[in-house]
Design a protein around this motif. Structure first.
Motif, PDB file in Angstrom:
ATOM      1  N   THR A 162      14.519  -0.132  37.907  1.00  0.00           N
ATOM      2  CA  THR A 162      13.400   0.529  37.242  1.00  0.00           C
ATOM      3  C   THR A 162      12.802   1.543  38.206  1.00  0.00           C
ATOM      4  O   THR A 162      12.420   1.190  39.320  1.00  0.00           O
ATOM      5  N   LEU A 163      12.754   2.794  37.768  1.00  0.00           N
ATOM      6  CA  LEU A 163      12.178   3.867  38.580  1.00  0.00           C
ATOM      7  C   LEU A 163      10.811   4.232  38.012  1.00  0.00           C
ATOM      8  O   LEU A 163      10.706   4.661  36.860  1.00  0.00           O
ATOM      9  N   ARG A 164       9.785   4.045  38.814  1.00  0.00           N
ATOM     10  CA  ARG A 164       8.437   4.449  38.419  1.00  0.00           C
ATOM     11  C   ARG A 164       8.130   5.753  39.147  1.00  0.00           C
ATOM     12  O   ARG A 164       8.111   5.802  40.379  1.00  0.00           O
ATOM     13  N   CYS A 165       7.904   6.791  38.375  1.00  0.00           N
ATOM     14  CA  CYS A 165       7.810   8.132  38.940  1.00  0.00           C
ATOM     15  C   CYS A 165       6.369   8.550  39.195  1.00  0.00           C
ATOM     16  O   CYS A 165       5.424   8.010  38.615  1.00  0.00           O
ATOM     17  N   LYS A 166       6.208   9.538  40.047  1.00  0.00           N
ATOM     18  CA  LYS A 166       4.878  10.023  40.406  1.00  0.00           C
ATOM     19  C   LYS A 166       4.189  10.712  39.242  1.00  0.00           C
ATOM     20  O   LYS A 166       2.957  10.781  39.194  1.00  0.00           O
ATOM     21  N   ASP A 167       4.965  11.241  38.290  1.00  0.00           N
ATOM     22  CA  ASP A 167       4.369  11.853  37.099  1.00  0.00           C
ATOM     23  C   ASP A 167       4.113  10.815  36.006  1.00  0.00           C
ATOM     24  O   ASP A 167       3.830  11.171  34.867  1.00  0.00           O
ATOM     25  N   LEU A 168       4.221   9.518  36.357  1.00  0.00           N
ATOM     26  CA  LEU A 168       3.933   8.347  35.517  1.00  0.00           C
ATOM     27  C   LEU A 168       5.050   8.021  34.532  1.00  0.00           C
ATOM     28  O   LEU A 168       4.909   7.098  33.726  1.00  0.00           O
ATOM     29  N   LEU A 172      -8.124  14.381  39.551  1.00  0.00           N
ATOM     30  CA  LEU A 172      -9.515  14.275  39.099  1.00  0.00           C
ATOM     31  C   LEU A 172     -10.034  15.639  38.655  1.00  0.00           C
ATOM     32  O   LEU A 172     -10.680  15.759  37.600  1.00  0.00           O
ATOM     33  N   PHE A 173      -9.757  16.661  39.438  1.00  0.00           N
ATOM     34  CA  PHE A 173     -10.166  18.020  39.081  1.00  0.00           C
ATOM     35  C   PHE A 173      -9.512  18.465  37.775  1.00  0.00           C
ATOM     36  O   PHE A 173     -10.173  19.004  36.877  1.00  0.00           O
ATOM     37  N   LEU A 174      -8.198  18.242  37.651  1.00  0.00           N
ATOM     38  CA  LEU A 174      -7.483  18.654  36.440  1.00  0.00           C
ATOM     39  C   LEU A 174      -7.998  17.905  35.217  1.00  0.00           C
ATOM     40  O   LEU A 174      -8.082  18.478  34.118  1.00  0.00           O
ATOM     41  N   ASP A 175      -8.348  16.644  35.391  1.00  0.00           N
ATOM     42  CA  ASP A 175      -8.931  15.864  34.298  1.00  0.00           C
ATOM     43  C   ASP A 175     -10.261  16.481  33.869  1.00  0.00           C
ATOM     44  O   ASP A 175     -10.556  16.627  32.678  1.00  0.00           O
ATOM     45  N   GLN A 187      -0.729  22.206  28.890  1.00  0.00           N
ATOM     46  CA  GLN A 187       0.582  22.233  29.528  1.00  0.00           C
ATOM     47  C   GLN A 187       0.498  22.734  30.963  1.00  0.00           C
ATOM     48  O   GLN A 187       1.228  22.261  31.835  1.00  0.00           O
ATOM     49  N   LEU A 188      -0.386  23.680  31.233  1.00  0.00           N
ATOM     50  CA  LEU A 188      -0.559  24.164  32.598  1.00  0.00           C
ATOM     51  C   LEU A 188      -1.092  23.058  33.498  1.00  0.00           C
ATOM     52  O   LEU A 188      -0.621  22.875  34.631  1.00  0.00           O
ATOM     53  N   LEU A 189      -2.072  22.308  33.018  1.00  0.00           N
ATOM     54  CA  LEU A 189      -2.670  21.229  33.818  1.00  0.00           C
ATOM     55  C   LEU A 189      -1.627  20.155  34.127  1.00  0.00           C
ATOM     56  O   LEU A 189      -1.570  19.647  35.255  1.00  0.00           O
ATOM     57  N   LEU A 190      -0.793  19.820  33.142  1.00  0.00           N
ATOM     58  CA  LEU A 190       0.262  18.828  33.361  1.00  0.00           C
ATOM     59  C   LEU A 190       1.278  19.345  34.383  1.00  0.00           C
ATOM     60  O   LEU A 190       1.733  18.594  35.265  1.00  0.00           O
ATOM     61  N   THR A 191       1.619  20.611  34.291  1.00  0.00           N
ATOM     62  CA  THR A 191       2.587  21.208  35.223  1.00  0.00           C
ATOM     63  C   THR A 191       2.048  21.204  36.650  1.00  0.00           C
ATOM     64  O   THR A 191       2.787  20.934  37.611  1.00  0.00           O
ATOM     65  N   LEU A 192       0.768  21.493  36.809  1.00  0.00           N
ATOM     66  CA  LEU A 192       0.164  21.479  38.142  1.00  0.00           C
ATOM     67  C   LEU A 192       0.153  20.071  38.721  1.00  0.00           C
ATOM     68  O   LEU A 192       0.444  19.867  39.907  1.00  0.00           O
ATOM     69  N   PHE A 193      -0.164  19.082  37.903  1.00  0.00           N
ATOM     70  CA  PHE A 193      -0.138  17.690  38.364  1.00  0.00           C
ATOM     71  C   PHE A 193       1.264  17.302  38.827  1.00  0.00           C
ATOM     72  O   PHE A 193       1.451  16.742  39.915  1.00  0.00           O
ATOM     73  N   ASP A 194       2.261  17.609  37.999  1.00  0.00           N
ATOM     74  CA  ASP A 194       3.644  17.261  38.339  1.00  0.00           C
ATOM     75  C   ASP A 194       4.068  17.911  39.652  1.00  0.00           C
ATOM     76  O   ASP A 194       4.685  17.262  40.514  1.00  0.00           O
ATOM     77  N   ASN A 195       3.763  19.187  39.824  1.00  0.00           N
ATOM     78  CA  ASN A 195       4.223  19.918  41.005  1.00  0.00           C
ATOM     79  C   ASN A 195       3.465  19.553  42.269  1.00  0.00           C
ATOM     80  O   ASN A 195       3.983  19.720  43.379  1.00  0.00           O
ATOM     81  N   GLN A 236     -13.716  11.631  27.625  1.00  0.00           N
ATOM     82  CA  GLN A 236     -12.643  10.889  26.961  1.00  0.00           C
ATOM     83  C   GLN A 236     -11.429  10.744  27.869  1.00  0.00           C
ATOM     84  O   GLN A 236     -11.240  11.523  28.809  1.00  0.00           O
ATOM     85  N   LEU A 237     -10.606   9.745  27.547  1.00  0.00           N
ATOM     86  CA  LEU A 237      -9.367   9.540  28.296  1.00  0.00           C
ATOM     87  C   LEU A 237      -8.407  10.692  28.029  1.00  0.00           C
ATOM     88  O   LEU A 237      -8.199  11.089  26.877  1.00  0.00           O
ATOM     89  N   TRP A 238      -7.837  11.241  29.070  1.00  0.00           N
ATOM     90  CA  TRP A 238      -6.861  12.320  28.951  1.00  0.00           C
ATOM     91  C   TRP A 238      -5.523  11.703  28.521  1.00  0.00           C
ATOM     92  O   TRP A 238      -4.664  11.407  29.329  1.00  0.00           O
ATOM     93  N   GLN A 239      -5.367  11.555  27.216  1.00  0.00           N
ATOM     94  CA  GLN A 239      -4.168  10.893  26.702  1.00  0.00           C
ATOM     95  C   GLN A 239      -2.914  11.714  26.972  1.00  0.00           C
ATOM     96  O   GLN A 239      -1.826  11.158  27.153  1.00  0.00           O
ATOM     97  N   GLY A 240      -3.065  13.038  26.962  1.00  0.00           N
ATOM     98  CA  GLY A 240      -1.903  13.891  27.191  1.00  0.00           C
ATOM     99  C   GLY A 240      -1.245  13.674  28.531  1.00  0.00           C
ATOM    100  O   GLY A 240      -0.061  13.972  28.706  1.00  0.00           O
ATOM    101  N   LEU A 241      -1.981  13.137  29.503  1.00  0.00           N
ATOM    102  CA  LEU A 241      -1.389  12.814  30.805  1.00  0.00           C
ATOM    103  C   LEU A 241      -1.122  11.323  30.945  1.00  0.00           C
ATOM    104  O   LEU A 241       0.003  10.911  31.209  1.00  0.00           O
ATOM    105  N   PHE A 242      -2.149  10.501  30.719  1.00  0.00           N
ATOM    106  CA  PHE A 242      -1.996   9.077  31.003  1.00  0.00           C
ATOM    107  C   PHE A 242      -1.127   8.353  29.976  1.00  0.00           C
ATOM    108  O   PHE A 242      -0.571   7.296  30.276  1.00  0.00           O
ATOM    109  N   LEU A 243      -0.994   8.918  28.775  1.00  0.00           N
ATOM    110  CA  LEU A 243      -0.123   8.315  27.758  1.00  0.00           C
ATOM    111  C   LEU A 243       1.049   9.236  27.420  1.00  0.00           C
ATOM    112  O   LEU A 243       1.692   9.087  26.389  1.00  0.00           O
ATOM    113  N   ARG A 244       1.323  10.186  28.314  1.00  0.00           N
ATOM    114  CA  ARG A 244       2.329  11.211  28.020  1.00  0.00           C
ATOM    115  C   ARG A 244       3.693  10.623  27.713  1.00  0.00           C
ATOM    116  O   ARG A 244       4.386  11.073  26.808  1.00  0.00           O
ATOM    117  N   TRP A 245       4.114   9.627  28.478  1.00  0.00           N
ATOM    118  CA  TRP A 245       5.457   9.075  28.323  1.00  0.00           C
ATOM    119  C   TRP A 245       5.459   7.808  27.476  1.00  0.00           C
ATOM    120  O   TRP A 245       6.509   7.178  27.307  1.00  0.00           O
TER     121      TRP A 245
END
Length: 565
Positions: free
Chosen positions: A92-98, A420-423, A441-449, A513-522
């Motif tokens: 099982t691989l748990r990745c940094k992008d969740l 935290l800033f991106l949230d 999508q930009l915020l998610l890309t910045l988090f990933d990178n 509110q919870l940022w579902q687009g990031l924390f529930l993305r996958w």
């Protein structure tokens, strides 16, 4: 070190890949120096292309051990008794992008070798061995994108509005402050000798520098580290002069101290502290404690664990969401940024933000600018803000983003301050959907990178380290890739309309509110949401071409009026 020494098994056939919300795929798994690849059988389509640096934790489980017999001399780990099936394993691989990936691998030896190889490759900590130094996309040039947002350009903007500031190269060789860039903006009334002596009085040499000039009323936002007053209330005339020249006679300024009370107390005993009122009579101190370091990282971990547990009831889920305290951190960061913006815009006062070493107050200074300055809400302006306030200002990405939420190692330096800033930016975009030119999508890309990237933008901890590693000469800039016409479109907000007003966010509990687009993305399927945004973009583009003056087939309220409410 050669990457080949870390790869014990490079290829395994008949591997089953499982991902949440997607059908399982069987194929051939390959490990390269920087990537994990899986091509499906029999078609050969690449189903997985994972940057190994993205792996946060590797968990392995070997099956059928009851049938396993150690090999005889000259035998192999494939030997079994009575023709029984060979042991197999699951990684099982748990990745940094969740993201969470599961690999079922035939053969215990292969499973253990693959797991060991991924662990070793993902733990390489030499900056110059990371993928950005090997990535050579054919559509980009190495020098492209690295000089899009020079501080000199921002200073020219400030200089066109006031003569109270100057561009100093006192740190051109990084000797005054190792974590500052070579050029900084300082008060015009003080010379470099004064700046140098003031730097010795600030932790890490991070003397007060201009972060943002508010043209509406000529107020300034500054950042620095804490003064080294110590238990004996040591003074520095040069530091007092530097801050004193910013204020006219009778004016007052505000110092927003973000250090935790206990941390501030310990800092005084070890040589740090705050500006005493007797030495800085025109400055009033406001204490707004913000968690950083381990408490913030633990909060992030607890939230991700709660989001990853499908067995929770609604009551239990809400309880774990609250106990993670993540939304509390978001509220605190937004509230402090609003305080800084209010002092600048409504109190007509200059503001200095600091806390401890001064590298982790960036969310406050960057958010305040996003609230006040419409130019920071454009795609280009937001990139410039990140470059100026995060990258050049010396936020230690290499330390803070070394691990994400799933790593079994527990370091002292990791903290998801950029997340935290991106949230907080996402909260702003949700409350003011017309006012930001860029989308989620930009915020998610910045988090990933920030955590794992093919580009060098977020490498190292400061400009000095980037200079030593020749990052700008040897890697590609994320901005160069992001601003390509074929890529740029996906990051734009189709509802954007320029809003010249200050945007004051609500920080009431029901507004955060919870940022579902990031924390529930996958975890949750996003197909319908993606289709909805694609349809919105199609309608907007169609209406623009037809020049009907309508948007989304219905008249919408004036964005400026909407954001004012």
């Amino acid at each position: 070190m050669e990457f080949s020494e870390l790869i014990k098994t490079a290829t395994v056939e008949n591997v089953l890949l499982s991902r949440s919300g997607l059908p399982a795929v069987r194929g051939t798994l390959c490990i390269t120096s920087h990537h994990l690849l899986l091509s499906s059988c029999p078609r050969g389509d690449v189903e997985l292309w994972l940057l190994i640096r993205n792996v946060d934790a590797v968990e392995k489980r070997v099956q059928n051990l009851g049938w396993y017999q150690p090999p005889r001399t000259g035998g192999s780990l494939r030997d079994t008794r009575f023709g029984s099936p060979a042991p197999s394993g699951t990684i099982t691989l748990r990745c940094k992008d969740l993201k969470v990936l599961q690999l079922e691998i035939p053969g215990m030896e292969e499973c253990l070798n693959i797991a060991s190889s991924i662990e070793a490759l993902s733990s390489v900590d030499s900056v110059m061995m990371m993928y950005p130094f090997f990535n050579r996309p054919p559509s980009l040039r190495l020098e492209q994108g690295w000089h899009l947002f020079p501080l000199e350009r921002y200073f020219q903007r400030v200089a066109s509005q006031t003569s109270q500031w100057r561009l100093s190269t006192v740190n051109r060789d990084f000797s005054t402050c190792p974590s500052y860039p070579p050029a900084v903006i300082v008060p015009a009334a003080v010379g470099d000798d004064t700046v140098t002596k003031a730097a010795r009085f600030r932790q890490g040499g991070r003397f007060p520098v201009l972060s943002y000039f508010h043209p509406k009323n000529g107020t300034a936002l500054l950042r620095s580290s804490q003064p080294l007053t110590g238990p004996n209330r040591r003074r520095c005339r040069e530091d007092e002069k530097l801050l004193g020249t910013i204020l006219d006679e009778g004016e007052r300024g505000f110092i927003i101290d973000t250090a935790q009370p206990q941390a501030a107390k310990q800092a005084r005993m070890s040589g740090g502290g705050t500006e005493p009122k007797s030495s800085y009579p025109q400055w009033r101190r406001l204490h707004r404690a913000l968690d950083r370091g381990r408490p913030l990282q633990e909060s992030f971990i607890r939230l991700v664990e709660a989001c990853s547990d499908p067995s929770l009831s609604m009551d239990r889920w809400l309880s774990r969401l609250e106990s993670s305290r993540w939304l509390g951190h978001v509220k605190a960061a937004l509230s402090t940024a609003c305080l800084a913006a209010q002092c600048l815009d409504r109190e007509d006062s200059n503001v200095l933000v600091h806390g401890a070493e001064g590298t982790d107050t960036t969310p406050v200074t960057a958010l305040a600018q996003l609230i006040l300055d419409p130019s920071c809400r454009t795609l280009e302006g937001f990139q410039g803000l990140l470059e100026r306030e995060w990258i050049e200002a010396g936020h230690p990405f290499q330390l803070r983003c070394a691990r994400s939420a799933s790593s079994h190692a527990r370091g002292k330096q990791e903290a998801p301050l950029l997340l935290l800033f991106l949230d907080c930016v996402w909260q702003l975009s949700r409350q003011f959907p017309f006012s930001l030119e860029f989308g989620e999508q930009l915020l998610l890309t910045l988090f990933d990178n920030a955590y794992a990237s093919a580009y060098g933008t977020f490498l190292c901890n400061n400009e000095k380290e980037r200079s030593l590693c020749k990052v700008k000469e040897s890697t590609h800039s994320l901005w160069a890739w992001l601003n390509q016409p074929e890529e740029k479109q996906q990051f734009l907000n189709p509802l954007y309309s320029h809003n010249p007003l200050v945007i004051w966010p609500s920080v009431e509990p029901q507004s955060i509110q919870l940022w579902q687009g990031l924390f529930l993305r996958w975890i949750r399927p996003s197909q319908h949401l993606d289709e909805a945004w694609a349809e919105i973009q199609r309608l907007v583009e169609g209406n623009i071409k037809e020049s009907t003056g309508k948007r989304l087939s219905q008249p919408l309220p004036d964005p400026a009026c909407w954001d004012r409410e």
